[in-house]
Write a protein that holds these residues in place. Sequence first.
Motif, PDB file in Angstrom:
ATOM      1  N   ASN A  53       5.573 -53.567  -0.443  1.00 44.69           N
ATOM      2  CA  ASN A  53       4.401 -54.191   0.162  1.00 44.69           C
ATOM      3  C   ASN A  53       3.620 -53.193   0.998  1.00 44.69           C
ATOM      4  OD1 ASN A  53       4.406 -56.858  -0.839  1.00 44.69           O
ATOM      5  ND2 ASN A  53       6.234 -57.233   0.370  1.00 44.69           N
ATOM      6  N   PRO A  55       0.613 -51.390   2.286  1.00 40.15           N
ATOM      7  CA  PRO A  55      -0.739 -51.962   2.330  1.00 40.15           C
ATOM      8  C   PRO A  55      -1.653 -51.529   1.187  1.00 40.15           C
ATOM      9  CG  PRO A  55      -0.067 -51.354   4.520  1.00 40.15           C
ATOM     10  CD  PRO A  55       1.018 -50.862   3.584  1.00 40.15           C
ATOM     11  N   GLY A  56      -1.491 -50.337   0.680  1.00 42.01           N
ATOM     12  CA  GLY A  56      -2.343 -49.872  -0.410  1.00 42.01           C
ATOM     13  C   GLY A  56      -1.971 -50.417  -1.770  1.00 42.01           C
ATOM     14  N   GLU A  57      -0.816 -51.094  -1.892  1.00 45.26           N
ATOM     15  CA  GLU A  57      -0.377 -51.612  -3.195  1.00 45.26           C
ATOM     16  C   GLU A  57      -1.264 -52.763  -3.685  1.00 45.26           C
ATOM     17  OE1 GLU A  57       2.077 -50.553  -5.345  1.00 45.26           O
ATOM     18  OE2 GLU A  57       2.220 -48.833  -4.017  1.00 45.26           O
ATOM     19  N   GLU A  58      -1.574 -53.698  -2.824  1.00 45.17           N
ATOM     20  CA  GLU A  58      -2.413 -54.849  -3.188  1.00 45.17           C
ATOM     21  C   GLU A  58      -3.494 -55.026  -2.125  1.00 45.17           C
ATOM     22  OE1 GLU A  58      -2.443 -56.483  -5.985  1.00 45.17           O
ATOM     23  OE2 GLU A  58      -0.650 -55.525  -6.780  1.00 45.17           O
ATOM     24  N   PRO A  59      -4.470 -54.112  -2.069  1.00 49.51           N
ATOM     25  CA  PRO A  59      -5.485 -54.176  -1.013  1.00 49.51           C
ATOM     26  C   PRO A  59      -6.427 -55.360  -1.182  1.00 49.51           C
ATOM     27  CG  PRO A  59      -6.062 -52.498  -2.595  1.00 49.51           C
ATOM     28  CD  PRO A  59      -4.704 -53.012  -2.996  1.00 49.51           C
ATOM     29  N   GLN A  61     -10.328 -56.825   0.456  1.00 52.49           N
ATOM     30  CA  GLN A  61     -11.491 -56.724   1.341  1.00 52.49           C
ATOM     31  C   GLN A  61     -12.590 -57.627   0.819  1.00 52.49           C
ATOM     32  OE1 GLN A  61     -12.185 -52.522   1.371  1.00 52.49           O
ATOM     33  NE2 GLN A  61     -13.564 -52.572  -0.366  1.00 52.49           N
ATOM     34  N   THR A  87      -2.862 -62.168  -7.633  1.00 54.05           N
ATOM     35  CA  THR A  87      -3.731 -61.005  -7.465  1.00 54.05           C
ATOM     36  C   THR A  87      -4.504 -60.772  -8.750  1.00 54.05           C
ATOM     37  OG1 THR A  87      -2.052 -59.455  -8.237  1.00 54.05           O
ATOM     38  CG2 THR A  87      -2.112 -59.932  -5.869  1.00 54.05           C
ATOM     39  N   HIS A 189      -4.324 -56.797   3.114  1.00 58.32           N
ATOM     40  CA  HIS A 189      -3.579 -56.645   1.848  1.00 58.32           C
ATOM     41  C   HIS A 189      -2.766 -57.909   1.569  1.00 58.32           C
ATOM     42  CE1 HIS A 189      -0.410 -55.468   4.722  1.00 58.32           C
ATOM     43  NE2 HIS A 189       0.443 -55.791   3.778  1.00 58.32           N
ATOM     44  N   TYR A 190      -2.423 -58.062   0.290  1.00 53.87           N
ATOM     45  CA  TYR A 190      -1.587 -59.189  -0.138  1.00 53.87           C
ATOM     46  C   TYR A 190      -0.127 -58.773  -0.110  1.00 53.87           C
ATOM     47  CZ  TYR A 190      -5.807 -61.349  -2.050  1.00 53.87           C
ATOM     48  OH  TYR A 190      -7.052 -61.893  -2.219  1.00 53.87           O
TER      49      TYR A 190
END
Length: 193
Positions: A53, A55-59, A61, A87, A189-190
Amino acid sequence: MKLVKNLLMGFGAVALAGTLLSLVAPKAVHAAVAALVLVTNTPANPVPNADVNEPGEEPFQTILCNAIGSSACDVSQPSSFVVPSTTSDGLIVKRLVIEYVSVSCFNNGVSNLQVDFTAEMDENAVNGLVHDGYIFLPLVPASPSSIGQPVATMPVRAYADPGKPVVVGTFGNFPGTTGAACTFSVIGHYITH
């Protein structure tokens, strides 16, 4: 010398016997030994090998807008959204983590202008109740007269569950034909695992 020779032959015979035994041992013994070192990776007991998880894995915005009085937002900018259940690449969303919010307002005479955003999560009730998370953002006025373009930007930590709304709000006193429109940038992020 003869003793050393006999000793080395004895060690060699034991090593050869061990090798032959491992080759002819039943498969059940091999399976039992393999089961002793079998690593299982389940959602209930995940194997810690990487931060899945990150933060950059499933951003995430988005841009939201809210207006009061005589002002209006662009029709393409809603004042809320519902957290999706999957996602864009098909992973199941367990939670949205909002980490950063920035807002810029066009204020045309509204006094006591305030902005906030709300996120809803149903987990871990306090005193038997689940409350929405309201976060008020401190606006910095563009001028002493409190008109112009006040802004706010800050790191936050807010959570929203799938199917729950995230809503932005604009408040203040707007006599006559005054108004304010505030555009929010929401980043996070998700969590999918």
